[in-house]
Design a protein around this motif. Structure first.
Motif, PDB file in Angstrom:
ATOM      1  N   VAL A  10     -30.564  22.454  -5.463  1.00  0.00           N
ATOM      2  CA  VAL A  10     -29.244  21.894  -5.759  1.00  0.00           C
ATOM      3  C   VAL A  10     -28.728  21.210  -4.484  1.00  0.00           C
ATOM      4  O   VAL A  10     -29.015  21.668  -3.367  1.00  0.00           O
ATOM      5  CB  VAL A  10     -28.295  23.034  -6.210  1.00  0.00           C
ATOM      6  CG1 VAL A  10     -26.876  22.547  -6.395  1.00  0.00           C
ATOM      7  CG2 VAL A  10     -28.827  23.683  -7.487  1.00  0.00           C
ATOM      8  N   ARG A  54     -36.960  34.556 -16.425  1.00  0.00           N
ATOM      9  CA  ARG A  54     -36.274  33.404 -15.831  1.00  0.00           C
ATOM     10  C   ARG A  54     -37.020  32.156 -16.252  1.00  0.00           C
ATOM     11  O   ARG A  54     -38.247  32.112 -16.134  1.00  0.00           O
ATOM     12  CB  ARG A  54     -36.299  33.522 -14.298  1.00  0.00           C
ATOM     13  CG  ARG A  54     -35.202  34.382 -13.761  1.00  0.00           C
ATOM     14  CD  ARG A  54     -35.310  34.565 -12.281  1.00  0.00           C
ATOM     15  NE  ARG A  54     -35.427  33.331 -11.527  1.00  0.00           N
ATOM     16  CZ  ARG A  54     -35.196  33.243 -10.225  1.00  0.00           C
ATOM     17  NH1 ARG A  54     -34.812  34.305  -9.553  1.00  0.00           N
ATOM     18  NH2 ARG A  54     -35.341  32.105  -9.585  1.00  0.00           N
ATOM     19  N   GLY A  68     -30.425  33.770  -0.490  1.00  0.00           N
ATOM     20  CA  GLY A  68     -30.721  32.466  -1.092  1.00  0.00           C
ATOM     21  C   GLY A  68     -29.899  31.325  -0.521  1.00  0.00           C
ATOM     22  O   GLY A  68     -30.115  30.171  -0.849  1.00  0.00           O
ATOM     23  N   ARG A 104     -26.978  30.911 -11.792  1.00  0.00           N
ATOM     24  CA  ARG A 104     -27.394  31.308 -13.154  1.00  0.00           C
ATOM     25  C   ARG A 104     -26.193  31.787 -13.969  1.00  0.00           C
ATOM     26  O   ARG A 104     -26.120  31.534 -15.163  1.00  0.00           O
ATOM     27  CB  ARG A 104     -28.494  32.394 -13.085  1.00  0.00           C
ATOM     28  CG  ARG A 104     -29.882  31.821 -12.812  1.00  0.00           C
ATOM     29  CD  ARG A 104     -30.959  32.899 -12.879  1.00  0.00           C
ATOM     30  NE  ARG A 104     -30.892  33.806 -11.745  1.00  0.00           N
ATOM     31  CZ  ARG A 104     -31.432  33.576 -10.554  1.00  0.00           C
ATOM     32  NH1 ARG A 104     -32.123  32.467 -10.351  1.00  0.00           N
ATOM     33  NH2 ARG A 104     -31.332  34.448  -9.575  1.00  0.00           N
ATOM     34  N   SER A 124     -27.013  33.290  -4.129  1.00  0.00           N
ATOM     35  CA  SER A 124     -26.683  31.941  -4.619  1.00  0.00           C
ATOM     36  C   SER A 124     -27.370  31.669  -5.954  1.00  0.00           C
ATOM     37  O   SER A 124     -26.796  31.059  -6.848  1.00  0.00           O
ATOM     38  CB  SER A 124     -27.050  30.881  -3.573  1.00  0.00           C
ATOM     39  OG  SER A 124     -28.397  31.015  -3.195  1.00  0.00           O
ATOM     40  N   GLY A 169     -36.296  22.487  -8.377  1.00  0.00           N
ATOM     41  CA  GLY A 169     -35.784  21.729  -7.223  1.00  0.00           C
ATOM     42  C   GLY A 169     -34.600  22.434  -6.587  1.00  0.00           C
ATOM     43  O   GLY A 169     -34.191  23.510  -7.033  1.00  0.00           O
ATOM     44  N   GLN A 224     -27.388  23.244   5.289  1.00  0.00           N
ATOM     45  CA  GLN A 224     -26.557  24.362   4.811  1.00  0.00           C
ATOM     46  C   GLN A 224     -26.327  25.377   5.932  1.00  0.00           C
ATOM     47  O   GLN A 224     -25.247  25.957   6.061  1.00  0.00           O
ATOM     48  CB  GLN A 224     -27.218  25.055   3.615  1.00  0.00           C
ATOM     49  CG  GLN A 224     -27.277  24.204   2.362  1.00  0.00           C
ATOM     50  CD  GLN A 224     -28.017  24.901   1.214  1.00  0.00           C
ATOM     51  OE1 GLN A 224     -28.324  26.088   1.265  1.00  0.00           O
ATOM     52  NE2 GLN A 224     -28.313  24.139   0.174  1.00  0.00           N
ATOM     53  N   ARG A 283     -30.374  27.450   2.474  1.00  0.00           N
ATOM     54  CA  ARG A 283     -31.770  27.171   2.154  1.00  0.00           C
ATOM     55  C   ARG A 283     -32.239  25.877   2.809  1.00  0.00           C
ATOM     56  O   ARG A 283     -33.395  25.499   2.660  1.00  0.00           O
ATOM     57  CB  ARG A 283     -31.901  27.016   0.654  1.00  0.00           C
ATOM     58  CG  ARG A 283     -32.902  27.964  -0.004  1.00  0.00           C
ATOM     59  CD  ARG A 283     -32.791  27.750  -1.452  1.00  0.00           C
ATOM     60  NE  ARG A 283     -33.706  28.353  -2.330  1.00  0.00           N
ATOM     61  CZ  ARG A 283     -33.457  29.432  -3.060  1.00  0.00           C
ATOM     62  NH1 ARG A 283     -32.371  30.138  -2.861  1.00  0.00           N
ATOM     63  NH2 ARG A 283     -34.310  29.815  -3.967  1.00  0.00           N
TER      64      ARG A 283
HETATM   65  P1  AMP Z   1     -33.187  31.992  -6.377  1.00  0.00           P
HETATM   66  O1  AMP Z   1     -32.709  32.942  -7.415  1.00  0.00           O
HETATM   67  O2  AMP Z   1     -32.621  32.277  -5.015  1.00  0.00           O
HETATM   68  O3  AMP Z   1     -34.684  31.852  -6.370  1.00  0.00           O
HETATM   69  O4  AMP Z   1     -32.610  30.524  -6.769  1.00  0.00           O
HETATM   70  C1  AMP Z   1     -32.939  29.924  -8.002  1.00  0.00           C
HETATM   71  C2  AMP Z   1     -32.708  28.432  -7.940  1.00  0.00           C
HETATM   72  O5  AMP Z   1     -31.327  28.147  -7.656  1.00  0.00           O
HETATM   73  C3  AMP Z   1     -33.486  27.707  -6.868  1.00  0.00           C
HETATM   74  O6  AMP Z   1     -34.811  27.391  -7.271  1.00  0.00           O
HETATM   75  C4  AMP Z   1     -32.621  26.448  -6.682  1.00  0.00           C
HETATM   76  O7  AMP Z   1     -32.824  25.535  -7.762  1.00  0.00           O
HETATM   77  C5  AMP Z   1     -31.209  26.993  -6.825  1.00  0.00           C
HETATM   78  N1  AMP Z   1     -30.632  27.427  -5.530  1.00  0.00           N
HETATM   79  C6  AMP Z   1     -30.286  28.705  -5.171  1.00  0.00           C
HETATM   80  N2  AMP Z   1     -29.778  28.723  -3.933  1.00  0.00           N
HETATM   81  C7  AMP Z   1     -29.805  27.454  -3.478  1.00  0.00           C
HETATM   82  C8  AMP Z   1     -29.432  26.825  -2.249  1.00  0.00           C
HETATM   83  N3  AMP Z   1     -28.932  27.534  -1.218  1.00  0.00           N
HETATM   84  N4  AMP Z   1     -29.616  25.482  -2.133  1.00  0.00           N
HETATM   85  C9  AMP Z   1     -30.109  24.761  -3.148  1.00  0.00           C
HETATM   86  N5  AMP Z   1     -30.493  25.277  -4.335  1.00  0.00           N
HETATM   87  C10 AMP Z   1     -30.343  26.618  -4.510  1.00  0.00           C
END
Ligand code: AMP
Length: 229
Positions: free
Chosen positions: A73, A174, A99, A50, A45, A71, A106, A102
């Motif tokens: 989403v 990042r 991911g 990204r 996710s 934060g 969800q 979370r």
């Molecule tokens: P990650 O690469 O999995 O660390 O995700 C990077 C960022 O994307 C997180 O810090 C959140 O801001 C957002 N994100 C990714 N997956 C989710 C999710 N399932 N629910 C909410 N925000 C998400």
């Protein structure tokens, strides 16, 4: 075999897994090793979000500030996005979700949605990595943003410094890998995502593995997933 029985067998052979772990626990690296070993397609996710940000899509614009702050989403945006991803892979074989989910919201949505795409959850892999290891690791992390490939300057450096091994394109940090934003992402994980472990423990699908490096963790993960193939 009757068509419905054949469809049921086909559906059973499409495994669906989750990998969970706090930010910096090595989810990305381990997902790739799982994907290569078991021929599983990873849906990350974070990578998908990204990608939207990089492409400047409407969704990307809506979530840029949230990702930059560490934060989460909104659930409504996330479930919509991941439904589309899963629909795209209806006939796509095994899937590993990285991911997502979370939040418990969800996770409940996913449980309802998976049967609609002829899937069910087969296992939830959770990484238990000491926090001091994670904080050290995050400083050395660099990524190839278009593919999501991750490198670490200490233990998994690129062949040519600063460049992606496959494309030769430049690596970047990042924007949410600063210590400050990272602290917020860890806080979100403990407060909001960790309760999911309890949710999945109750389903009997949870496989928790403890370790400090992906070389230590991967054999344990492999042993846990092998009986499902
Ligand atoms: P990650 O690469 O999995 O660390 O995700 C990077 C960022 O994307 C997180 O810090 C959140 O801001 C957002 N994100 C990714 N997956 C989710 C999710 N399932 N629910 C909410 N925000 C998400």
């Amino acid at each position: 075999m009757a068509p419905t029985a054949a469809a049921a067998v086909a559906a059973r052979s499409m495994r669906t897994f989750l990998i969970m772990g706090c930010p910096g626990s090595g989810k990305g690296t381990l997902s790739k090793r799982i994907a290569n070993t078991f021929n599983v397609k990873t849906l990350s996710s974070g990578d998908i979000l990204r990608h939207h940000i990089q492409q400047g899509t409407e969704l990307g614009k809506r979530v840029t500030a949230t990702l930059a702050s560490g934060g989460l989403v909104d659930d409504a945006i996330m479930v919509d996005l991941m439904h589309h991803e899963l629909i795209d892979h209806v006939h796509g074989g095994h899937v590993l979700l990285d991911g997502f989910p979370r939040t418990v919201g969800q996770a409940r949505d996913l449980a309802e949605f998976l049967p609609k795409v002829k899937r069910r959850l087969d296992a939830v892999v959770s990484l238990d990595v000491p926090e001091e290891v994670i904080l050290d690791r995050i400083d050395g992390r660099w990524i190839h943003a278009p593919s999501g490939r991750t490198y670490n300057m200490s233990f998994n450096p690129p062949k040519v410094p600063g460049c992606d091994d496959i494309t030769g394109e430049p690596l970047t940090k990042r924007p949410d890998d600063t210590r400050e934003v990272f602290g917020e992402r860890l806080r979100q994980y403990h407060a909001i995502t960790e309760p999911l472990l309890e949710y999945y423990r109750e389903t009997g699908l949870l496989q928790v593995h403890t370790g400090s490096t992906s070389n230590e963790l991967f054999p344990k993960i492999k042993a846990g997933l092998e009986p499902l193939f």
